[in-house]
Design an enzyme around this catalytic site. Structure first.
Site, PDB file in Angstrom:
ATOM      1  N   GLY A 161       0.809  -1.205   0.000  1.00  0.00           N
ATOM      2  CA  GLY A 161       0.000   0.000   0.000  1.00  0.00           C
ATOM      3  C   GLY A 161       0.845   1.258   0.000  1.00  0.00           C
ATOM      4  N   CYS A 162       0.173   2.377   0.260  1.00  0.00           N
ATOM      5  CA  CYS A 162       0.807   3.683   0.059  1.00  0.00           C
ATOM      6  C   CYS A 162       1.892   4.001   1.080  1.00  0.00           C
ATOM      7  CB  CYS A 162      -0.261   4.769   0.056  1.00  0.00           C
ATOM      8  SG  CYS A 162      -1.418   4.688   1.437  1.00  0.00           S
ATOM      9  N   TYR A 163       1.599   3.862   2.369  1.00  0.00           N
ATOM     10  CA  TYR A 163       2.596   4.186   3.378  1.00  0.00           C
ATOM     11  C   TYR A 163       3.849   3.322   3.254  1.00  0.00           C
ATOM     12  CZ  TYR A 163      -0.573   7.219   6.143  1.00  0.00           C
ATOM     13  OH  TYR A 163      -1.390   8.238   6.587  1.00  0.00           O
TER      14      TYR A 163
END
Length: 359
Positions: free
Chosen positions: A156-158
């Site tokens: 994901g993004c983080y």
């Protein structure tokens, strides 16, 4: 599976009515070699895709269905699963048993150790053997393994931002691996589409709020991947510990991740920049900023790029790294398509070279 570009590959998207799912539909519709054949959504089953995503009217002419994992393999060649965390366990196992290739956007197969799931996800992993087959889907680090696998666990993004911003330093063991601090900001879409009080306009607008301080469930991914980098070519590099604090900021899209660590060697700014330029040479979707300019999520909105900058804090003997990406593209759907392109033998930038939106 390597596919001829003369015949489109049939794609099913499960969990397609969320923000990441909607981005998958948008990107697949524009992809020259993919054919979207199935879209599932538990909440929106029976509704036309265009009724949930009006921006896809005239582009995606399908109806959402209830998820039936056992029926997917007959109707698609590859599966993209954008289901909530802990909801992909069975669907992944079913599709793999049918011999299909799977890209899972949840965290259900990202961690190598099954014992980590009860602590971070309050769930016992029902398929620990499949964790050994899964490849962490960050192409910049695991391209060759992605090419060979049938199961990609797409980050994901983080974690994408946090890993990419520290990867060159960890790989060369130029930082104290116990000193890493990441202060990250995310747009509201990063929390998903299900309504909750903190994401209502009056709550989020003109606000800046940290959450899950010291206990965010993506911490072990960052530590896992940076630890693997640091172990290359050495018996032991010691544990990686990351202090990670995410924040919710009042913008629709975007991640800005600012990271700090203590250097273990005396380096100047030019050497730091050369390190990053060498490490990411030839990487199509990583852009190193020029001079002292810091990465900014405004410049990657809608794109699959991750912008990076690296800065020396000579006074404290620290390095400061900044990563910016669109949480729904390079932080979710775009990265999944990038990995899928590699699995299918296509150039990995296929369907992903749109520039960011400006202004």
């Amino acid at each position: 599976m390597s596919s001829s570009t003369s015949q489109k590959v049939r794609v099913a998207v499960a969990g397609a009515s969320g923000y990441a799912g909607g981005e998958l539909l948008r990107l697949i519709a524009a992809h020259p070699y993919l054919d979207l054949t199935v879209t599932t959504s538990e909440k929106s089953a029976g509704s036309r895709v265009s009724s949930i995503f009006p921006h896809l009217a005239g582009i995606v002419d399908l109806t959402f269905e209830a998820l039936a994992p056992e029926a997917l393999p007959d109707r698609a060649d590859v599966m993209l699963l954008a289901l909530p965390h802990t909801k992909s366990f069975d669907a992944v196992a079913t599709c793999l048993k049918a011999g299909k290739q799977v890209v899972d956007l949840s965290a259900d197969y990202r961690l190598r150790e099954a014992a980590s799931y009860p602590a971070w996800y309050q769930a016992t992993h029902p398929y620990p053997d499949l964790l050994r087959q899964a490849v962490y889907g960050l192409p910049e680090l695991h391209r060759a393994a992605i090419q060979r696998t049938k199961l990609v666990a797409s980050p994901g993004c983080y974690p994408t931002a946090g890993i990419l911003q520290f990867a060159p330093l960890a790989a060369e063991r130029l930082i104290d691996l116990r000193s890493i601090v990441i202060d990250a900001k995310s747009g509201v879409s990063g929390a998903g589409r299900s309504p909750a009080l903190p994401y209502h306009f009056p709550e989020a607008h003109e606000s800046l709020e940290p959450y899950k301080i010291g206990q965010h469930r993506h911490i072990p991914e960052i530590e896992q991947e940076l630890g693997l980098l640091a172990q290359r070519g050495t018996a032991s590099s010691g544990p990686v510990t990351v202090t990670f604090t995410p924040h919710l900021v009042p913008m629709n899209r975007g991640i800005l991740s600012t990271g700090y660590a203590k250097l273990t060697r005396d380096l100047d700014q030019a050497a730091l920049r050369d390190l990053y330029a060498t490490f990411y040479k030839g990487e199509r979707f990583v852009r190193l900023q020029e001079g002292d300019k810091a990465a900014n999520p405004r410049h990657v909105r809608g794109s699959n790029f991750c912008d990076l900058s690296v800065h020396l804090d000579r006074r404290t003997g620290s390095v400061v790294t900044v990563a910016a990406l669109d949480n729904l593209v390079k932080g979710a759907a775009g990265q999944a398509i990038q990995a899928l392109n590699i699995m299918l033998g296509y150039p990995e930038e296929t369907g992903l070279l749109s520039a960011g939106l400006f202004p």
